[in-house]
Design a protein around this motif. Structure first.
Motif, PDB file in Angstrom:
ATOM      1  N   GLN A  74       0.793  -1.225   0.000  1.00  0.00           N
ATOM      2  CA  GLN A  74       0.000   0.000   0.000  1.00  0.00           C
ATOM      3  C   GLN A  74       0.827   1.277   0.000  1.00  0.00           C
ATOM      4  O   GLN A  74       0.347   2.331  -0.432  1.00  0.00           O
ATOM      5  CB  GLN A  74      -0.931   0.025   1.222  1.00  0.00           C
ATOM      6  CG  GLN A  74      -2.008  -1.032   1.226  1.00  0.00           C
ATOM      7  CD  GLN A  74      -3.023  -0.798   2.328  1.00  0.00           C
ATOM      8  OE1 GLN A  74      -3.311   0.343   2.705  1.00  0.00           O
ATOM      9  NE2 GLN A  74      -3.561  -1.883   2.865  1.00  0.00           N
ATOM     10  N   GLY A  75       2.031   1.222   0.516  1.00  0.00           N
ATOM     11  CA  GLY A  75       2.823   2.428   0.696  1.00  0.00           C
ATOM     12  C   GLY A  75       3.302   3.022  -0.624  1.00  0.00           C
ATOM     13  O   GLY A  75       3.585   2.305  -1.590  1.00  0.00           O
ATOM     14  N   ARG A  76       3.369   4.344  -0.653  1.00  0.00           N
ATOM     15  CA  ARG A  76       3.895   5.048  -1.817  1.00  0.00           C
ATOM     16  C   ARG A  76       5.401   5.250  -1.647  1.00  0.00           C
ATOM     17  O   ARG A  76       5.884   5.501  -0.558  1.00  0.00           O
ATOM     18  CB  ARG A  76       3.196   6.396  -1.990  1.00  0.00           C
ATOM     19  CG  ARG A  76       1.699   6.282  -2.223  1.00  0.00           C
ATOM     20  CD  ARG A  76       1.030   7.639  -2.335  1.00  0.00           C
ATOM     21  NE  ARG A  76       1.425   8.343  -3.566  1.00  0.00           N
ATOM     22  CZ  ARG A  76       2.087   9.492  -3.589  1.00  0.00           C
ATOM     23  NH1 ARG A  76       2.452  10.068  -2.458  1.00  0.00           N
ATOM     24  NH2 ARG A  76       2.390  10.062  -4.745  1.00  0.00           N
ATOM     25  N   PHE A  77       6.125   5.114  -2.761  1.00  0.00           N
ATOM     26  CA  PHE A  77       7.579   5.294  -2.748  1.00  0.00           C
ATOM     27  C   PHE A  77       8.228   4.416  -1.688  1.00  0.00           C
ATOM     28  O   PHE A  77       9.145   4.831  -0.972  1.00  0.00           O
ATOM     29  CB  PHE A  77       7.940   6.770  -2.538  1.00  0.00           C
ATOM     30  CG  PHE A  77       7.278   7.698  -3.508  1.00  0.00           C
ATOM     31  CD1 PHE A  77       7.648   7.694  -4.843  1.00  0.00           C
ATOM     32  CD2 PHE A  77       6.264   8.545  -3.095  1.00  0.00           C
ATOM     33  CE1 PHE A  77       7.030   8.552  -5.753  1.00  0.00           C
ATOM     34  CE2 PHE A  77       5.639   9.401  -3.995  1.00  0.00           C
ATOM     35  CZ  PHE A  77       6.024   9.402  -5.327  1.00  0.00           C
ATOM     36  N   ILE A  78       7.734   3.182  -1.609  1.00  0.00           N
ATOM     37  CA  ILE A  78       8.154   2.292  -0.529  1.00  0.00           C
ATOM     38  C   ILE A  78       9.639   1.931  -0.626  1.00  0.00           C
ATOM     39  O   ILE A  78      10.262   1.524   0.363  1.00  0.00           O
ATOM     40  CB  ILE A  78       7.255   1.015  -0.523  1.00  0.00           C
ATOM     41  CG1 ILE A  78       7.327   0.303   0.834  1.00  0.00           C
ATOM     42  CG2 ILE A  78       7.589   0.123  -1.693  1.00  0.00           C
ATOM     43  CD1 ILE A  78       6.705   1.071   1.963  1.00  0.00           C
ATOM     44  N   GLU A  79      10.224   2.119  -1.804  1.00  0.00           N
ATOM     45  CA  GLU A  79      11.647   1.835  -1.966  1.00  0.00           C
ATOM     46  C   GLU A  79      12.525   2.792  -1.164  1.00  0.00           C
ATOM     47  O   GLU A  79      13.709   2.538  -0.960  1.00  0.00           O
ATOM     48  CB  GLU A  79      12.032   1.873  -3.449  1.00  0.00           C
ATOM     49  CG  GLU A  79      11.910   3.224  -4.120  1.00  0.00           C
ATOM     50  CD  GLU A  79      10.529   3.484  -4.700  1.00  0.00           C
ATOM     51  OE1 GLU A  79      10.432   4.362  -5.579  1.00  0.00           O
ATOM     52  OE2 GLU A  79       9.561   2.805  -4.283  1.00  0.00           O
TER      53      GLU A  79
END
Length: 224
Positions: A74-79
């Motif tokens: 679900q997270g954005r820009f999880i990298e």
């Protein structure tokens, strides 16, 4: 720019997060605990939504590993994110995105996990975990001891300026939420001093919230 640990006291069920960083006010953005559910640290180019999300997922029945897996989905820009979690059974999990800063690594033990980024060396998380497992007493004492060990092992690559200690127990709010948002001295020692002052009063503050009629005196002028 951070190293932290999340932990559970097997005897009391209390959860805690301790954290330090070269960035200002790190604990305000990165520390999350919830009584009966778990604890989360969300760090490294921080997204403050990820901590509450992980706690919500664990409160709805997910393990720490399942919650962190869902946070990755679900997270954005999880990298760019680093998220470590512990659940009500003491299980731990972590996500460290490939864009975490500098030297980044983690270590886990019984009821504890530590992770960091922009570290001075890759031995810091294991030193934190080892000290936490060896320490005794109140969960807050063990968290402080572990953070001191991390600093002694090298800590962050540069000087740290902020730190925090958050604990939750059986009530809906953190029973301790101590922070040093910026100092040119050692923020971990500043928080440790605050903990020594706060620790003897912790139970009294909880009692005053639950039923002030049964609370000890306030110890202020005019208080009978």
């Amino acid at each position: 720019m951070t190293f932290s640990l999340v932990a559970r006291c097997a005897e009391t069920g209390m959860f805690g997060v301790a954290i330090s960083s070269s960035s200002p006010a790190v604990a305000a953005r990165c520390s999350y605990t919830r009584a009966g559910v778990g604890a989360v640290a969300s760090q490294n180019i921080t997204d403050p939504t990820l901590g509450p999300l992980a706690l919500d997922l664990m409160q709805n029945g997910m393990s720490a590993a399942q919650a962190v897996h869902e946070v990755r989905a679900q997270g954005r820009f999880i990298e760019y994110r680093q998220v470590l979690a512990i659940d009500a059974q003491g299980n731990t999990a972590i996500h460290s995105g490939p864009n975490s800063l500098g030297i980044w690594t983690d270590a886990a033990g019984l009821n504890v996990i530590c992770a960091g980024n922009l570290l001075a060396n890759d031995t810091v998380p294991q030193a934190v975990v080892d000290r936490f497992e060896a320490a005794t007493g109140h969960l807050g004492d063990r968290l402080i001891a572990a953070m001191r060990a991390g600093l002694a092992a090298g800590g962050e690559a540069g000087p740290v300026h902020s730190a925090g200690l958050q604990l939750c127990d059986k009530v809906a709010w953190p029973v301790a939420d101590l922070r040093c948002d910026w100092t040119d001295a050692c923020p971990i020692e500043t928080v440790a001093t605050a903990w020594e002052v706060y620790k003897p009063q912790l139970d009294a503050y909880v009692q005053r919230a639950l039923d002030p009629r049964e609370a000890p005196s306030y110890g202020v002028p005019g208080d009978d």
